[in-house]
Scaffold this motif. Sequence first.
Motif, PDB file in Angstrom:
ATOM      1  N   SER A 156      26.514  39.579  32.815  1.00 29.54           N
ATOM      2  CA  SER A 156      27.862  40.040  33.171  1.00 29.54           C
ATOM      3  C   SER A 156      28.214  39.700  34.619  1.00 29.54           C
ATOM      4  CB  SER A 156      28.003  41.542  32.919  1.00 29.54           C
ATOM      5  OG  SER A 156      27.113  42.266  33.748  1.00 29.54           O
ATOM      6  N   ASP A 157      27.214  39.365  35.422  1.00 33.80           N
ATOM      7  CA  ASP A 157      27.479  38.925  36.791  1.00 33.80           C
ATOM      8  C   ASP A 157      28.062  37.512  36.831  1.00 33.80           C
ATOM      9  OD1 ASP A 157      26.388  41.321  37.683  1.00 33.80           O
ATOM     10  OD2 ASP A 157      24.413  40.445  38.028  1.00 33.80           O
ATOM     11  N   ARG A 158      27.950  36.775  35.730  1.00 36.55           N
ATOM     12  CA  ARG A 158      28.378  35.372  35.702  1.00 36.55           C
ATOM     13  C   ARG A 158      29.435  35.078  34.647  1.00 36.55           C
ATOM     14  NH1 ARG A 158      25.599  31.890  38.708  1.00 36.55           N
ATOM     15  NH2 ARG A 158      23.828  32.777  39.778  1.00 36.55           N
ATOM     16  N   ILE A 159      29.530  35.899  33.628  1.00 39.69           N
ATOM     17  CA  ILE A 159      30.472  35.655  32.533  1.00 39.69           C
ATOM     18  C   ILE A 159      31.759  36.428  32.800  1.00 39.69           C
ATOM     19  CG2 ILE A 159      30.865  35.832  30.042  1.00 39.69           C
ATOM     20  CD1 ILE A 159      28.554  33.937  30.768  1.00 39.69           C
ATOM     21  N   THR A 160      32.880  35.724  32.743  1.00 38.29           N
ATOM     22  CA  THR A 160      34.177  36.369  32.937  1.00 38.29           C
ATOM     23  C   THR A 160      35.041  36.128  31.706  1.00 38.29           C
ATOM     24  OG1 THR A 160      35.037  34.409  34.056  1.00 38.29           O
ATOM     25  CG2 THR A 160      34.115  36.132  35.447  1.00 38.29           C
ATOM     26  N   ILE A 161      35.889  37.105  31.415  1.00 36.98           N
ATOM     27  CA  ILE A 161      36.820  36.989  30.294  1.00 36.98           C
ATOM     28  C   ILE A 161      38.198  37.368  30.804  1.00 36.98           C
ATOM     29  CG2 ILE A 161      37.439  37.818  27.996  1.00 36.98           C
ATOM     30  CD1 ILE A 161      34.447  38.440  27.573  1.00 36.98           C
ATOM     31  N   ASP A 162      39.141  36.462  30.619  1.00 35.32           N
ATOM     32  CA  ASP A 162      40.520  36.682  31.033  1.00 35.32           C
ATOM     33  C   ASP A 162      41.410  36.139  29.921  1.00 35.32           C
ATOM     34  OD1 ASP A 162      43.087  36.585  32.112  1.00 35.32           O
ATOM     35  OD2 ASP A 162      42.417  35.870  34.061  1.00 35.32           O
ATOM     36  N   SER A 163      42.191  37.001  29.319  1.00 37.73           N
ATOM     37  CA  SER A 163      43.011  36.593  28.181  1.00 37.73           C
ATOM     38  C   SER A 163      44.023  35.511  28.540  1.00 37.73           C
ATOM     39  CB  SER A 163      43.730  37.805  27.592  1.00 37.73           C
ATOM     40  OG  SER A 163      44.611  38.359  28.551  1.00 37.73           O
ATOM     41  N   ARG A 164      44.272  35.301  29.812  1.00 37.24           N
ATOM     42  CA  ARG A 164      45.247  34.292  30.246  1.00 37.24           C
ATOM     43  C   ARG A 164      44.643  32.915  30.437  1.00 37.24           C
ATOM     44  NH1 ARG A 164      46.869  37.335  35.446  1.00 37.24           N
ATOM     45  NH2 ARG A 164      44.632  37.559  35.297  1.00 37.24           N
ATOM     46  N   THR A 165      43.330  32.795  30.325  1.00 37.07           N
ATOM     47  CA  THR A 165      42.660  31.518  30.557  1.00 37.07           C
ATOM     48  C   THR A 165      41.750  31.183  29.385  1.00 37.07           C
ATOM     49  OG1 THR A 165      42.632  32.034  32.909  1.00 37.07           O
ATOM     50  CG2 THR A 165      41.263  30.207  32.200  1.00 37.07           C
ATOM     51  N   ARG A 166      41.880  29.973  28.885  1.00 36.48           N
ATOM     52  CA  ARG A 166      41.050  29.482  27.760  1.00 36.48           C
ATOM     53  C   ARG A 166      41.095  30.428  26.572  1.00 36.48           C
ATOM     54  NH1 ARG A 166      36.823  25.437  28.496  1.00 36.48           N
ATOM     55  NH2 ARG A 166      37.206  25.367  26.274  1.00 36.48           N
ATOM     56  N   PHE A 167      42.272  31.003  26.333  1.00 34.62           N
ATOM     57  CA  PHE A 167      42.496  31.889  25.187  1.00 34.62           C
ATOM     58  C   PHE A 167      41.541  33.072  25.146  1.00 34.62           C
ATOM     59  CE2 PHE A 167      43.731  27.551  24.047  1.00 34.62           C
ATOM     60  CZ  PHE A 167      45.083  27.746  23.812  1.00 34.62           C
ATOM     61  N   GLY A 168      41.115  33.522  26.312  1.00 38.88           N
ATOM     62  CA  GLY A 168      40.243  34.684  26.387  1.00 38.88           C
ATOM     63  C   GLY A 168      38.784  34.402  26.087  1.00 38.88           C
ATOM     64  N   ARG A 169      38.426  33.152  26.007  1.00 34.38           N
ATOM     65  CA  ARG A 169      37.010  32.822  25.757  1.00 34.38           C
ATOM     66  C   ARG A 169      36.173  33.223  26.967  1.00 34.38           C
ATOM     67  NH1 ARG A 169      35.795  28.561  21.790  1.00 34.38           N
ATOM     68  NH2 ARG A 169      37.750  27.893  20.872  1.00 34.38           N
ATOM     69  N   PRO A 170      34.957  33.669  26.736  1.00 35.24           N
ATOM     70  CA  PRO A 170      34.054  33.974  27.852  1.00 35.24           C
ATOM     71  C   PRO A 170      33.761  32.690  28.633  1.00 35.24           C
ATOM     72  CG  PRO A 170      33.159  34.764  25.767  1.00 35.24           C
ATOM     73  CD  PRO A 170      34.350  33.950  25.455  1.00 35.24           C
ATOM     74  N   ARG A 171      33.892  32.774  29.960  1.00 31.99           N
ATOM     75  CA  ARG A 171      33.724  31.607  30.818  1.00 31.99           C
ATOM     76  C   ARG A 171      32.709  31.886  31.909  1.00 31.99           C
ATOM     77  NH1 ARG A 171      38.272  30.926  33.782  1.00 31.99           N
ATOM     78  NH2 ARG A 171      38.780  33.086  33.431  1.00 31.99           N
ATOM     79  N   ILE A 172      32.251  30.813  32.513  1.00 34.33           N
ATOM     80  CA  ILE A 172      31.252  30.905  33.572  1.00 34.33           C
ATOM     81  C   ILE A 172      31.952  31.073  34.917  1.00 34.33           C
ATOM     82  CG2 ILE A 172      29.336  29.739  34.742  1.00 34.33           C
ATOM     83  CD1 ILE A 172      28.761  30.538  31.823  1.00 34.33           C
TER      84      ILE A 172
END
Length: 74
Positions: free
Chosen positions: A5-21
């Motif tokens: 969780s320190d590295r994975i971010t989720i934002d519904s406005r970017t990449r359709f909410g996919r978990p990102r690095i």
Amino acid sequence: MSHYSDRITIDSRTRFGRPRIRGMRISVYDILRWLASGMTRQEVLNDFPELTEEDIQAALSYAAEREHKTRIAS
């Protein structure tokens, strides 16, 4: 290694909410797909120098936890 969780971010406005690095446009799915296609960790790191070994490990840990939580109703 710290928790993913320190590295994975989720934002519904970017990449359709996919978990990102770390807020980058590289998603957990991207990393899993590259590894599943046969790329080694080192090849991924060479092709994407903004990634770290810890990022790849975080993606794998995230995916493992998601899989662990998946239940199939029969």
